[in-house]
Each structure stands twice: as structure tokens, then as C-alpha cells.
Design a protein around this motif. Sequence first.
Motif, mmCIF file in Angstrom:
data_model
loop_
_atom_site.group_PDB
_atom_site.id
_atom_site.type_symbol
_atom_site.label_atom_id
_atom_site.label_comp_id
_atom_site.label_asym_id
_atom_site.label_seq_id
_atom_site.Cartn_x
_atom_site.Cartn_y
_atom_site.Cartn_z
ATOM 1 N N LYS A 7 -2.454 22.759 8.753
ATOM 2 C CA LYS A 7 -2.473 21.473 9.633
ATOM 3 C C LYS A 7 -4.228 20.247 7.778
ATOM 4 O O LYS A 7 -4.405 21.081 7.215
ATOM 5 N N THR A 8 -3.002 19.399 7.852
ATOM 6 C CA THR A 8 -4.456 18.646 6.809
ATOM 7 C C THR A 8 -5.657 17.520 7.475
ATOM 8 O O THR A 8 -4.984 16.581 8.386
ATOM 9 N N PHE A 9 -6.580 18.066 6.752
ATOM 10 C CA PHE A 9 -7.674 16.408 8.019
ATOM 11 C C PHE A 9 -8.084 15.371 6.830
ATOM 12 O O PHE A 9 -8.323 16.161 5.194
ATOM 13 N N PHE A 10 -8.059 14.689 6.753
ATOM 14 C CA PHE A 10 -8.260 13.319 6.462
ATOM 15 C C PHE A 10 -9.785 12.800 6.792
ATOM 16 O O PHE A 10 -10.366 13.162 7.203
ATOM 17 N N LEU A 11 -10.765 12.515 5.155
ATOM 18 C CA LEU A 11 -11.796 12.338 4.865
ATOM 19 C C LEU A 11 -11.664 10.984 5.936
ATOM 20 O O LEU A 11 -10.923 9.572 6.102
ATOM 21 N N GLU A 12 -13.234 11.132 6.911
ATOM 22 C CA GLU A 12 -13.053 9.576 7.777
ATOM 23 C C GLU A 12 -13.840 9.048 7.888
ATOM 24 O O GLU A 12 -14.052 7.958 7.942
ATOM 25 N N GLU A 13 -15.252 9.691 7.358
ATOM 26 C CA GLU A 13 -16.676 8.845 7.302
ATOM 27 C C GLU A 13 -17.799 9.888 6.600
ATOM 28 O O GLU A 13 -17.554 11.492 6.937
ATOM 29 N N GLU A 14 -18.463 9.212 5.290
ATOM 30 C CA GLU A 14 -19.959 10.766 5.111
ATOM 31 C C GLU A 14 -21.108 9.809 5.114
ATOM 32 O O GLU A 14 -20.722 7.788 5.205
ATOM 33 N N TRP A 23 -19.714 14.852 6.476
ATOM 34 C CA TRP A 23 -18.242 14.122 6.526
ATOM 35 C C TRP A 23 -17.754 14.694 7.960
ATOM 36 O O TRP A 23 -17.759 16.183 8.209
ATOM 37 N N THR A 24 -16.780 13.921 7.963
ATOM 38 C CA THR A 24 -15.899 13.828 9.388
ATOM 39 C C THR A 24 -14.154 14.001 8.646
ATOM 40 O O THR A 24 -14.391 12.564 8.299
ATOM 41 N N TYR A 25 -13.969 14.875 8.921
ATOM 42 C CA TYR A 25 -12.772 15.126 8.952
ATOM 43 C C TYR A 25 -11.904 14.734 10.072
ATOM 44 O O TYR A 25 -11.634 15.627 10.581
ATOM 45 N N LEU A 26 -10.398 14.217 10.300
ATOM 46 C CA LEU A 26 -9.619 13.948 11.414
ATOM 47 C C LEU A 26 -8.654 14.423 10.681
ATOM 48 O O LEU A 26 -7.914 13.943 9.345
#
Lengths: 179, 233
Positions: free
Chosen positions: A110-117, A138-141
Motif C-alpha cells: 500500500k502507498t501512504f502519503f504524508l498528511e502532516e508534520e 508525521w502522519t501518513y494516510l
Amino acid sequence: MGLFDRFKKDKREYDVTDMQVTDLDRGFVFEYDLKTWQVQEVYKYDWGDHFFSYEYKISSGAETRFLSVEDDDELFVVLSQKSNIRKIGEDLPELLADEKPPKKIEYDNKTFFLEEEAPGYFCNETKSKDNWVELISWTYLNEDEDEVVTLEQWGEREFEASLGKVIKPFEISNILPAE
Amino acid sequence: MGIFNRLFKVGEAEAHAAINKLEDPIKMTEQGIRDMKKDLDKSLQALAEVKSLAIRSRREANENKEKAENYEQKAILLIKKAEKGDLKPDEADRLATEALSRKEESINAAARAQSEVEKFDDNIAKLQANINKLKSQISHYENELKTLKARDRVSKATSKINKSMSNIDSSSTVARLERMKEKVDQQEAMAEAYGEIANESKSVDDEIDDVLKDEPKSKASDALADLKAKLNK
């Protein structure tokens, strides 16, 4: 107890006929996924500008998980478990130490994209309400925004990771208070 | 009944009446609901406590089951080691027996914990039934309170309207109109009376004028001619 101590509220108030996930506190019990869970520890995060979020260490007896509750206009509830950061990305600690967090992470097909730092402060309220520790999160969704990878930096070179899934607040049911 | 007894009864009745007036059914229902919610809170806490004990017992049961499996594995390894010649058979037997004995203890502990889980589950079911009953009562009273509040509002509004409709006192608009009507009547009566008085005080000239006012002018001219003729005679 002094006269004025009566007016101090160290517990968040709740409506006993309508318990919400935002009411959770230490010792509280609830049902999730046909299992009974108990809150063992309460963590508070201060993200600045008077914005706080809570995380609960919960146990069903056989498993331990973390339930994160963020009330930012709407509730964002994530059930997660700790993971080995290098299992998620071998070079992640070095990249984070160099302040170069990847924009996306490939994990478990799965690919997780950086949502916020987000830099902030953490407090384990179960142990002490005054002891705040600095952290960066760092949150990745994933694309469907129902799975989360969270990376955290504590101190200079200490990194942690967790894998979670976004759940609906109503999935946490039958919440019972503790004394 | 003696005079004092009667007096006491009168006093008692008055006191009850006064207290009845003080009692606000809405506030009393709200207090009742608050009390019931406190009871519910305590019951929920008790249920949380029993559930927490059940979680603990379940964990103990799982841990002991794992321990039992672990001891069995160790006993098997000890026997295998003895078979390979890595361990003396006597020593392997002694240790394997010890491991199997611990396995038995763990199985018993797991069974005990499992039986506790079942007892707790029974308690949970009973507590849950009571809690559901209490919740249903609270919900019933909350609905009653809503109805009571609505009825109270309607009754107050109706009472206000009725009061303004029926309570025609000296300050009301209707009373003012009535007074104004009376005043106008009085003024008209006065005007009429003045008129009559005025009629009564007419002079002879006025009377003459009155009589003559409707006479055609020709008649007056004729009278003048007649008069002049008389004077000339």
C-alpha cells in the motif's frame, strides 16, 4: 478537602446516558469489534494554539492497542498498534533525523502519503499531569484515508512507528465509566 | 374533636397547602432524573469493574494456557535431548516430569481463571439487565419531563391569554373605551340640556322672529303696506 476544592474539575464530565468516545478516561471499559477493552493509560498531546488530542492505551486481556481521539470539528479516531520503524522503511530513522521525511511510504503493498508534520508535547496523564515531553509526529494516510502510518521522533535519535486504521466513533460502544 | 385538635388540623392543612404551592413538579422531576443518573453512574462503574475483572481473568486464562503449552514443549525437548544422548535419561525424566507437573498446574490455573470469567459473565449479564431497566426508566422520565415542560408552557400561555381576555379591570383598553363612551354620552346629554335651557330663555322678539322666520318675504311686505295704509287714514 478545602471548600474550593469542591469546584475543581479534575475529571472531564460526561452524560451517563450518552457516553461518548471523547469521555474516555482511565479505567473506562468499552466494546469494540466484539471485544471488551479497558483504558489502562491516558496520554495527552498538546499541538499548540490550545489544540489537544488524546490517546488511550487499551487492553482486551489478550491484546494491547492504542486508541487516538482527535476532535477537530469532527472526530478522528484511530486504533493502532506499535510497529518496528525499520520494518516500515529501512532508512526512515535516518531520513527523519536529517529532517527529510519521505512524501510517501510503500508498506504492505500500500502507498501512504504524508498528511502532516506536527511538532508538539506529550504527557502521560496516568503517571504525571505535569511532565511534558517534546516530540515530532508525521502522519501518513493511504489513498482511501482509512489506514494510517504514524512516525514519531522523541529526542535526538529515538524513533517510533505505529500502524492504525481509522474507525467510526460509533464503533466504540457500551462505554462504561470508572470510579 | 377538641378545639386544639381542630386548630392543629387547620394548621396542618394550611402548611400542606403552602408546601404544595412551593413544589414545582418540573424541578422535582429534574431532581429525580439527576438522582437516577447518579444511581446509573454507580451501576455503570460497578459493571466496568466486573468487566475489568473479567478481562483480567481472561488474560490469566490465556497466559496459563500458553504456559501449559510451553511446558509441554519443554518436556518434549527434554525427552528428545535424552534420546539424542545430550542429557542423561534420569535427569531428562526428572525435568520432563517437573515440566509436565507445571503444565498441569498451569492447566488448572487456566481452568480456574476460565471459570471466573464465566462467573463474571453471569454477573455482567445481571448488572446489564438492571442497567437497561434503569436507563429505560430515565428515558421514560426524560420524555415525561419534556411533555410536562411543554404542557407547562402551553398552560402558562393559555392562562396569560385568558387573563387578558377575562381580566377587564380599570386599566384595560375595553374599560377605557367604556369610560370614553360614557363621557361622550354625558357630553351629548349636557349639550341637549343646554339646548333646552336655551329654548326656555327666548325673548318675545326671538319668538316673533322664530314665527316669522319661515314666513315668505312677500307676507312681510304686505303687512308693511297694510300698516302704512292705516297710518294714512
